[in-house]
Structures are given as C-alpha cells and as structure tokens.
Design a protein around this motif. Sequence first.
Motif, PDB file in Angstrom:
ATOM      1  N   ASP A   1       0.538  -1.365   0.083  1.00  0.00           N
ATOM      2  CA  ASP A   1       0.474   0.009  -0.234  1.00  0.00           C
ATOM      3  C   ASP A   1       0.457   1.206   0.656  1.00  0.00           C
ATOM      4  OD1 ASP A   1      -2.341  -1.625   0.198  1.00  0.00           O
ATOM      5  OD2 ASP A   1      -3.114  -0.997   1.762  1.00  0.00           O
TER       6      ASP A   1
ATOM      7  N   GLN B   1      -4.057  -2.639  -7.108  1.00  0.00           N
ATOM      8  CA  GLN B   1      -5.528  -1.944  -6.514  1.00  0.00           C
ATOM      9  C   GLN B   1      -5.106  -1.787  -4.707  1.00  0.00           C
ATOM     10  OE1 GLN B   1      -8.794  -4.063  -6.869  1.00  0.00           O
ATOM     11  NE2 GLN B   1      -9.247  -3.000  -8.584  1.00  0.00           N
TER      12      GLN B   1
ATOM     13  N   HIS C   1      -6.165   3.624   1.518  1.00  0.00           N
ATOM     14  CA  HIS C   1      -6.342   4.285  -0.120  1.00  0.00           C
ATOM     15  C   HIS C   1      -5.879   5.567  -0.597  1.00  0.00           C
ATOM     16  CE1 HIS C   1      -8.767   1.143  -0.293  1.00  0.00           C
ATOM     17  NE2 HIS C   1      -9.250   0.759   0.361  1.00  0.00           N
TER      18      HIS C   1
END
Length: 391
Positions: A14, A24, A29
């Motif tokens: 991430d 993704q 996020h």
Amino acid sequence: KGRMAAMVHIAVHDVLNAVDRRYQPYAYHSRADSPLSIPAAVATAATDVMVALGGGLPTPDALAFVRGAYAPYIARLGSGDEVVSGIELGHGAAAAILAARDGDGSAGPFLVPLTSTGEAGKYRPTRDPSPDGLSGFVPIPYWGSVRPFGLDSGSQFRPPPMYGTADVEAAVRTTRYLADYAEVKRLGGMVSDRTEDQTDIAFFWIEPSMEGWDRIARLIAAAHGLDAWRLARLMAHVAMADADANIASFDAKYLYNFWRPVTAIRLGNLDPATPPDASWEVASRSRPGFSFTPIIPEFNSVHAAEGAAAAEAILANVPEAGAFSMESPTVPGKPRSFGNVREAAQENGDSRLYAGFHFREAISAGLTLGQQVGEFVARHTLLPVPAEGGP
C-alpha cells in the motif's frame, strides 16, 4: 505469524501504491501528494505493524531486534522533508491495515482444553495427554472462523470429508484409509523403509511453510528482475494466500477432528485386524531439536495447503516462473531443484508423510484446497489499475 506477515506485506504494498498507483490498494487508499523517501515509508510501515503485533514474532529478541534496527536505519536516510513525509506515509499505511484487521476473530487464548470422544478415527491430544489419552489441549480451535484476507470465509473451499465419509469410524474402515495407514506406518516412522532422499525431503520442508515459500518467492523475484511494485505485490499475495490457506485448513481440521497417524498406529485403529504398535514414533523425532506430531487434528494438511496456495500466488504474479533450486536451513548443504513451483508444492506436501505427520488423503486435500485459495486470492485482490492518464 502468517497473519502478521500478510499485514506487513500489505502495508508495504500500500505504501508503494500510494506513491504510484499501479495496483489496487488493500487498506490504505490515500495518495502521496509530495516527494518522499520510499525506503523510509516502507521501513516505517513494516516496523509499525511488527511492533503492534509483536506477539507474532518468533521470540522477544526478534521484537527487540526490529525496534533496535529501525532508528539507526532511518537516521542513515537523513532528516529532510522527504524522509519526514515517508515516515508519515508509513505510519498511515500501517495504521490502515491494523484498523482493517481489528476484530477479525484472531484474538483468543492460544491453548484450549479438549476431550476426545474416543471412537476410532477421532482426534486425541498428541502432546501431554491425560492418563487415559483422551484429554489435553489444542491450539486456536477458533482459527477457521478468522476473517480471511482474500477469501469470503474460511469455509469457502472446504474439502469434502476424508475417505468419503464424515463418520470417522466409517472412514478408518475404508480401503483407501487402510492403504494410507500402512503407507505412513512404513515410511513415516523413526524406524522405516524411507530412502535417504525421502528422509531429506521430510526435513528439507519441516520448517514453517511460510518461511520456505517466502524464500522461494524472493528467489523467483530476483531471477526475473521484478521491480519494487511487482515484488511488493508478489510478496503480499504469497503472504495473504498462505494466511488464508491456514485459516481454511483450520476450518476443516476442527470440523472433522480426525486423528493423527501416531495415535492410529499406537492404537492399531482400535481394530483387531491392525495390531497396535505402542512404540511407533514420527520420523521428525529422529533428530534432536525437531518437533513431535503437530498438536492439531489431522485432516487436512495445513502445510500442504499453504505451499500450494503460495505456489499459485507466485504463478499468478510471475507466469514465466520455471525451474529453480533452493537450500533449506534444516538440511544444510543439500540444495534441491524443481521444474516449477507446483512440483515444489507437491514435494512440500509429501514431506509431511515422510515426517510421519499426515495420511496421504490429508496431503491431497490440502494441495487441492491450497490451489483454490491461492488462485482466488491472486485473482480478486491487488488488481492492476490502468496507467494514470491512460485509457
């Protein structure tokens, strides 16, 4: 350990995809909005997760090592704005995966008392049992209900009952079971008909599955020149597949509660047709420092499932992966070579028979389960995203 490894690798994945969104994200996020030090971000994310989950590290010394290594590493990177921004991103990515996994069902006592009902085929505690052999302790029987990382549930790919029947007493009377019983008795004991190569296989793979397959993934990544983003995704997929295969295997283990070979052989199946051998001991006890039979029910093989899941995760990320060789710390100086990762996964599974831990049926079921888990995790998580500015 598998849960922690998955969380560490997800945090690293991430971090990289906050800097440049190629895949993704899983839990974090946000996007990085200023130049930053990726090494500082990766080190911070990984350290934060390991420190928060320190109980999952092998020893207290390991946690002290992680804490002690972080500060000097960051100091070597300097104290500029990019390092400060990298540290902030690392903290954010770690906090995101820790929050995402909070309340996932993994909290609970490690050992839980269990008393067997005692019929033929029913699991009996294999470590420090009561005088009658029926009572003892088992680890984390709730683990099959832990929320997986990629699967919908631990029961999603639950294997069918061993030997075609969920009735353990019927299972141990089947022709297939009796053949498996004879095979592990002959090949899996301290005194056995194993070849030297089969003994090497037993000990080559005896370390925790996650450790061996992490090594394989890194060997293949290096051989194929994966960049940081592909490497992070590969390692996250391998760790997630391993963790989910573990959860799925525990779901089956405690549902079926099948006995271990050492119990069956010492009791002679509780059947006059197969005389007991009270002195039989698993092959793993033939060398100092190696373990007894794992203290969890037998069906299916979590070791086989984890290896097969990791193999599929590797192939999903590096389809061109082919032959490779590797060494094992448990059989030093004897590297083994494989045509591909599926071949290695099969041998990894077979090793549990040669160690005396599993019947052939449990290994086959574990391999099938692991393949399903690895394919699903890789197909449904951390998917590629279109290049920014592209179609």
